[in-house]
Design an enzyme around this catalytic site. Structure first.
Site, PDB file in Angstrom:
ATOM      1  N   CYS A  12       0.876  -1.168   0.000  1.00 43.63           N
ATOM      2  CA  CYS A  12       0.000   0.000   0.000  1.00 43.63           C
ATOM      3  C   CYS A  12       0.912   1.216   0.000  1.00 43.63           C
ATOM      4  O   CYS A  12       2.128   1.087  -0.007  1.00 43.63           O
ATOM      5  CB  CYS A  12      -1.021  -0.026   1.128  1.00 43.63           C
ATOM      6  SG  CYS A  12      -0.459   0.325   2.765  1.00 43.63           S
ATOM      7  N   CYS A  88      -4.418  -1.203  -1.238  1.00 42.26           N
ATOM      8  CA  CYS A  88      -5.024   0.125  -1.292  1.00 42.26           C
ATOM      9  C   CYS A  88      -5.146   0.538  -2.751  1.00 42.26           C
ATOM     10  O   CYS A  88      -4.370   0.101  -3.600  1.00 42.26           O
ATOM     11  CB  CYS A  88      -4.239   1.151  -0.479  1.00 42.26           C
ATOM     12  SG  CYS A  88      -2.696   1.720  -1.184  1.00 42.26           S
ATOM     13  N   CYS A  96       4.343  -0.137 -10.549  1.00 40.89           N
ATOM     14  CA  CYS A  96       5.156  -0.886  -9.592  1.00 40.89           C
ATOM     15  C   CYS A  96       6.496  -1.248 -10.202  1.00 40.89           C
ATOM     16  O   CYS A  96       6.631  -1.337 -11.423  1.00 40.89           O
ATOM     17  CB  CYS A  96       4.438  -2.176  -9.187  1.00 40.89           C
ATOM     18  SG  CYS A  96       2.932  -1.905  -8.256  1.00 40.89           S
TER      19      CYS A  96
END
Length: 168
Positions: A12, A88, A96
């Site tokens: 998150c 989240c 990422c």
């Protein structure tokens, strides 16, 4: 022959509440089958005290839990990951890093208890609700036949777990 130990990373943004709860839950409930990890794209630098209080109350060890950057798990020498879960909505929408190990990924979004407003009791209730939802999702995950399910079916089931409405 020993059972494979799977590496699971929970992400998150702040890595202070939801991903920390998930790390601790899977570490305990996975009973040695999982090495649970957590990180954030923009870590808060501390674990939320309500998360620590709740985990201790629920019988989870909290020693060693810390807020950390996801870069720790993307660089050379990082463990090969089997699973990466975003917990989240912000982290799910971010670009990422490339994770070592070609992990299965899924989004298991849960409202941020650290953003809860109101009385102390209302804020703590938000942490309890996040814990309950994460515990239920992890329980569904742990019930999957990881050793025998094909990759595409597993990917679909991981996404379904994130989409399931978890009832009280």
């Amino acid at each position: 022959m020993s059972e494979k130990v799977y590496n699971a990373l929970f992400l998150c943004t702040g890595n202070s509440a939801r991903s920390i709860l998930a790390e601790s839950i899977l570490q305990r409930e996975g009973k040695g089958r999982f090495n649970a990890l957590s990180a954030g794209s923009n870590p808060a630098g501390r674990v939320h005290p309500y998360a620590l209080d709740l985990l201790e109350t629920m019988g989870h060890p909290v020693a060693g839990l810390r807020s950390k950057n996801w870069d720790e798990f993307a660089g050379q020498g990082a463990p090969a990951l089997d699973f990466v879960f975003t917990v989240c909505d912000n982290a799910a929408g971010e670009t990422c890093p490339v994770w070592p190990g070609q992990p299965m990924t899924a989004h298991w979004g849960i409202a941020d208890p650290a953003a809860a407003t109101g009385s102390e009791a209302e804020k703590r209730a938000a942490f309890t609700e996040a814990y309950r939802m994460m515990f239920n999702r992890i329980s569904l995950f742990l019930a999957l036949p990881l050793e025998s399910i094909d990759r595409m079916s597993l990917q679909n089931r991981l996404r379904e777990i994130g989409a399931e409405k978890i009832e009280a």
